[in-house]
Motif scaffolding. Structure first.
Motif, PDB file in Angstrom:
ATOM      1  N   MET A 114       0.838  -1.200   0.000  1.00 38.44           N
ATOM      2  CA  MET A 114       0.000   0.000   0.000  1.00 38.44           C
ATOM      3  C   MET A 114       0.869   1.245   0.000  1.00 38.44           C
ATOM      4  O   MET A 114       1.887   1.324   0.677  1.00 38.44           O
ATOM      5  CB  MET A 114      -0.907  -0.013   1.221  1.00 38.44           C
ATOM      6  N   SER A 115       0.477   2.218  -0.745  1.00 44.10           N
ATOM      7  CA  SER A 115       1.244   3.444  -0.881  1.00 44.10           C
ATOM      8  C   SER A 115       0.971   4.401   0.285  1.00 44.10           C
ATOM      9  O   SER A 115      -0.144   4.513   0.765  1.00 44.10           O
ATOM     10  CB  SER A 115       0.863   4.126  -2.198  1.00 44.10           C
ATOM     11  N   ASN A 116       2.023   5.083   0.716  1.00 43.71           N
ATOM     12  CA  ASN A 116       1.876   6.139   1.718  1.00 43.71           C
ATOM     13  C   ASN A 116       1.514   7.468   1.064  1.00 43.71           C
ATOM     14  O   ASN A 116       1.188   8.426   1.735  1.00 43.71           O
ATOM     15  CB  ASN A 116       3.181   6.313   2.503  1.00 43.71           C
ATOM     16  N   ALA A 117       1.614   7.522  -0.256  1.00 40.03           N
ATOM     17  CA  ALA A 117       1.289   8.740  -0.987  1.00 40.03           C
ATOM     18  C   ALA A 117      -0.207   8.779  -1.298  1.00 40.03           C
ATOM     19  O   ALA A 117      -0.804   7.773  -1.646  1.00 40.03           O
ATOM     20  CB  ALA A 117       2.095   8.811  -2.275  1.00 40.03           C
ATOM     21  N   LEU A 118      -0.794   9.935  -1.154  1.00 40.28           N
ATOM     22  CA  LEU A 118      -2.219  10.135  -1.393  1.00 40.28           C
ATOM     23  C   LEU A 118      -2.455  10.404  -2.881  1.00 40.28           C
ATOM     24  O   LEU A 118      -1.755  11.222  -3.478  1.00 40.28           O
ATOM     25  CB  LEU A 118      -2.689  11.334  -0.561  1.00 40.28           C
ATOM     26  N   GLU A 119      -3.411   9.717  -3.464  1.00 38.67           N
ATOM     27  CA  GLU A 119      -3.791   9.979  -4.856  1.00 38.67           C
ATOM     28  C   GLU A 119      -4.650  11.242  -4.887  1.00 38.67           C
ATOM     29  O   GLU A 119      -5.638  11.330  -4.175  1.00 38.67           O
ATOM     30  CB  GLU A 119      -4.597   8.810  -5.420  1.00 38.67           C
ATOM     31  N   VAL A 120      -4.239  12.214  -5.703  1.00 36.82           N
ATOM     32  CA  VAL A 120      -5.062  13.415  -5.855  1.00 36.82           C
ATOM     33  C   VAL A 120      -5.480  13.560  -7.311  1.00 36.82           C
ATOM     34  O   VAL A 120      -4.824  13.043  -8.216  1.00 36.82           O
ATOM     35  CB  VAL A 120      -4.373  14.701  -5.346  1.00 36.82           C
ATOM     36  N   THR A 121      -6.568  14.256  -7.522  1.00 39.23           N
ATOM     37  CA  THR A 121      -7.151  14.435  -8.845  1.00 39.23           C
ATOM     38  C   THR A 121      -7.239  15.915  -9.178  1.00 39.23           C
ATOM     39  O   THR A 121      -6.940  16.780  -8.331  1.00 39.23           O
ATOM     40  CB  THR A 121      -8.569  13.840  -8.876  1.00 39.23           C
ATOM     41  N   ASP A 122      -7.671  16.203 -10.392  1.00 40.18           N
ATOM     42  CA  ASP A 122      -7.879  17.605 -10.771  1.00 40.18           C
ATOM     43  C   ASP A 122      -8.773  18.306  -9.750  1.00 40.18           C
ATOM     44  O   ASP A 122      -8.529  19.457  -9.391  1.00 40.18           O
ATOM     45  CB  ASP A 122      -8.542  17.695 -12.155  1.00 40.18           C
ATOM     46  N   SER A 123      -9.800  17.611  -9.265  1.00 39.76           N
ATOM     47  CA  SER A 123     -10.771  18.249  -8.365  1.00 39.76           C
ATOM     48  C   SER A 123     -10.275  18.355  -6.917  1.00 39.76           C
ATOM     49  O   SER A 123     -10.764  19.203  -6.173  1.00 39.76           O
ATOM     50  CB  SER A 123     -12.109  17.518  -8.414  1.00 39.76           C
ATOM     51  N   THR A 124      -9.310  17.529  -6.507  1.00 44.15           N
ATOM     52  CA  THR A 124      -8.832  17.597  -5.113  1.00 44.15           C
ATOM     53  C   THR A 124      -7.466  18.268  -4.987  1.00 44.15           C
ATOM     54  O   THR A 124      -6.999  18.503  -3.877  1.00 44.15           O
ATOM     55  CB  THR A 124      -8.757  16.190  -4.487  1.00 44.15           C
ATOM     56  N   PHE A 125      -6.838  18.600  -6.111  1.00 41.95           N
ATOM     57  CA  PHE A 125      -5.486  19.167  -6.088  1.00 41.95           C
ATOM     58  C   PHE A 125      -5.413  20.454  -5.256  1.00 41.95           C
ATOM     59  O   PHE A 125      -4.511  20.633  -4.445  1.00 41.95           O
ATOM     60  CB  PHE A 125      -4.996  19.428  -7.521  1.00 41.95           C
ATOM     61  N   GLY A 126      -6.376  21.327  -5.448  1.00 42.90           N
ATOM     62  CA  GLY A 126      -6.369  22.601  -4.721  1.00 42.90           C
ATOM     63  C   GLY A 126      -6.387  22.417  -3.219  1.00 42.90           C
ATOM     64  O   GLY A 126      -5.574  23.008  -2.504  1.00 42.90           O
ATOM     65  N   ASP A 127      -7.297  21.587  -2.728  1.00 39.58           N
ATOM     66  CA  ASP A 127      -7.402  21.378  -1.282  1.00 39.58           C
ATOM     67  C   ASP A 127      -6.207  20.616  -0.722  1.00 39.58           C
ATOM     68  O   ASP A 127      -5.683  20.965   0.334  1.00 39.58           O
ATOM     69  CB  ASP A 127      -8.688  20.610  -0.940  1.00 39.58           C
ATOM     70  N   GLU A 128      -5.767  19.566  -1.419  1.00 37.94           N
ATOM     71  CA  GLU A 128      -4.708  18.708  -0.887  1.00 37.94           C
ATOM     72  C   GLU A 128      -3.307  19.292  -1.049  1.00 37.94           C
ATOM     73  O   GLU A 128      -2.425  19.021  -0.240  1.00 37.94           O
ATOM     74  CB  GLU A 128      -4.755  17.324  -1.557  1.00 37.94           C
ATOM     75  N   VAL A 129      -3.100  20.087  -2.095  1.00 41.76           N
ATOM     76  CA  VAL A 129      -1.753  20.601  -2.377  1.00 41.76           C
ATOM     77  C   VAL A 129      -1.661  22.103  -2.128  1.00 41.76           C
ATOM     78  O   VAL A 129      -0.869  22.561  -1.303  1.00 41.76           O
ATOM     79  CB  VAL A 129      -1.332  20.257  -3.828  1.00 41.76           C
ATOM     80  N   LEU A 130      -2.463  22.872  -2.825  1.00 41.04           N
ATOM     81  CA  LEU A 130      -2.328  24.324  -2.773  1.00 41.04           C
ATOM     82  C   LEU A 130      -2.713  24.914  -1.423  1.00 41.04           C
ATOM     83  O   LEU A 130      -2.159  25.937  -1.015  1.00 41.04           O
ATOM     84  CB  LEU A 130      -3.157  24.968  -3.891  1.00 41.04           C
ATOM     85  N   LYS A 131      -3.627  24.277  -0.706  1.00 41.76           N
ATOM     86  CA  LYS A 131      -4.066  24.794   0.593  1.00 41.76           C
ATOM     87  C   LYS A 131      -3.426  24.057   1.773  1.00 41.76           C
ATOM     88  O   LYS A 131      -3.804  24.285   2.916  1.00 41.76           O
ATOM     89  CB  LYS A 131      -5.589  24.698   0.706  1.00 41.76           C
ATOM     90  N   SER A 132      -2.434  23.209   1.512  1.00 40.85           N
ATOM     91  CA  SER A 132      -1.808  22.418   2.577  1.00 40.85           C
ATOM     92  C   SER A 132      -1.019  23.298   3.541  1.00 40.85           C
ATOM     93  O   SER A 132      -0.370  24.267   3.134  1.00 40.85           O
ATOM     94  CB  SER A 132      -0.871  21.371   1.962  1.00 40.85           C
ATOM     95  N   ASP A 133      -1.079  22.930   4.825  1.00 36.20           N
ATOM     96  CA  ASP A 133      -0.319  23.639   5.860  1.00 36.20           C
ATOM     97  C   ASP A 133       1.151  23.227   5.886  1.00 36.20           C
ATOM     98  O   ASP A 133       1.969  23.893   6.500  1.00 36.20           O
ATOM     99  CB  ASP A 133      -0.925  23.370   7.245  1.00 36.20           C
ATOM    100  N   VAL A 134       1.468  22.101   5.254  1.00 31.14           N
ATOM    101  CA  VAL A 134       2.847  21.604   5.212  1.00 31.14           C
ATOM    102  C   VAL A 134       3.291  21.529   3.750  1.00 31.14           C
ATOM    103  O   VAL A 134       2.452  21.476   2.848  1.00 31.14           O
ATOM    104  CB  VAL A 134       2.989  20.208   5.881  1.00 31.14           C
ATOM    105  N   PRO A 135       4.607  21.524   3.498  1.00 33.07           N
ATOM    106  CA  PRO A 135       5.065  21.353   2.117  1.00 33.07           C
ATOM    107  C   PRO A 135       4.539  20.045   1.533  1.00 33.07           C
ATOM    108  O   PRO A 135       4.356  19.059   2.257  1.00 33.07           O
ATOM    109  CB  PRO A 135       6.589  21.310   2.256  1.00 33.07           C
TER     110      PRO A 135
END
Length: 107
Positions: free
Chosen positions: A1-22
């Motif tokens: 199982m991967s420790n990396a989270l799968e993100v999509t076009d629709s979740t990229f903003g919340d998971e990446v651009l709005k993240s509190d950590v790098p």
């Protein structure tokens, strides 16, 4: 199982651009051999940096809008985002030590 989270076009903003950590973003595709080689390395980094850095994966085949927005033409493309902006980037499969150094992570 991967420790990396799968993100999509629709979740990229919340998971990446709005993240509190790098966030380290692995732009990849299933058919890409080097992408499959670097995946486990990024999973290790995700586990070791838990709480300090988030690691996510974006399948460029399924999420073409995000790939186009960031000009992804070669994969694996690995970007680090800080405060919603691209901070660092690299292209190609690299060993763990090289990625840790390149992204300024504590080993």
């Amino acid at each position: 199982m991967s420790n990396a989270l799968e993100v999509t076009d629709s979740t990229f903003g919340d998971e990446v651009l709005k993240s509190d950590v790098p966030v380290i973003v692995d732009f990849w595709a299933e058919w890409c051999g080097p992408c499959r080689m670097v995946g486990p390395v990024l999973d290790e980094i995700a586990a070791e940096q838990d709480g300090k850095v988030k690691v996510v994966k974006v399948d460029v085949e399924a999420n073409q809008a995000t790939a186009m927005k960031y000009g992804i033409t070669s994969i694996p493309a690995i970007y680090m985002f800080k405060d919603g902006e691209v901070d660092k980037q690299t292209v190609g499969a690299k060993p763990k030590a090289a990625l840790i150094k390149e992204f300024g992570l504590n080993a």
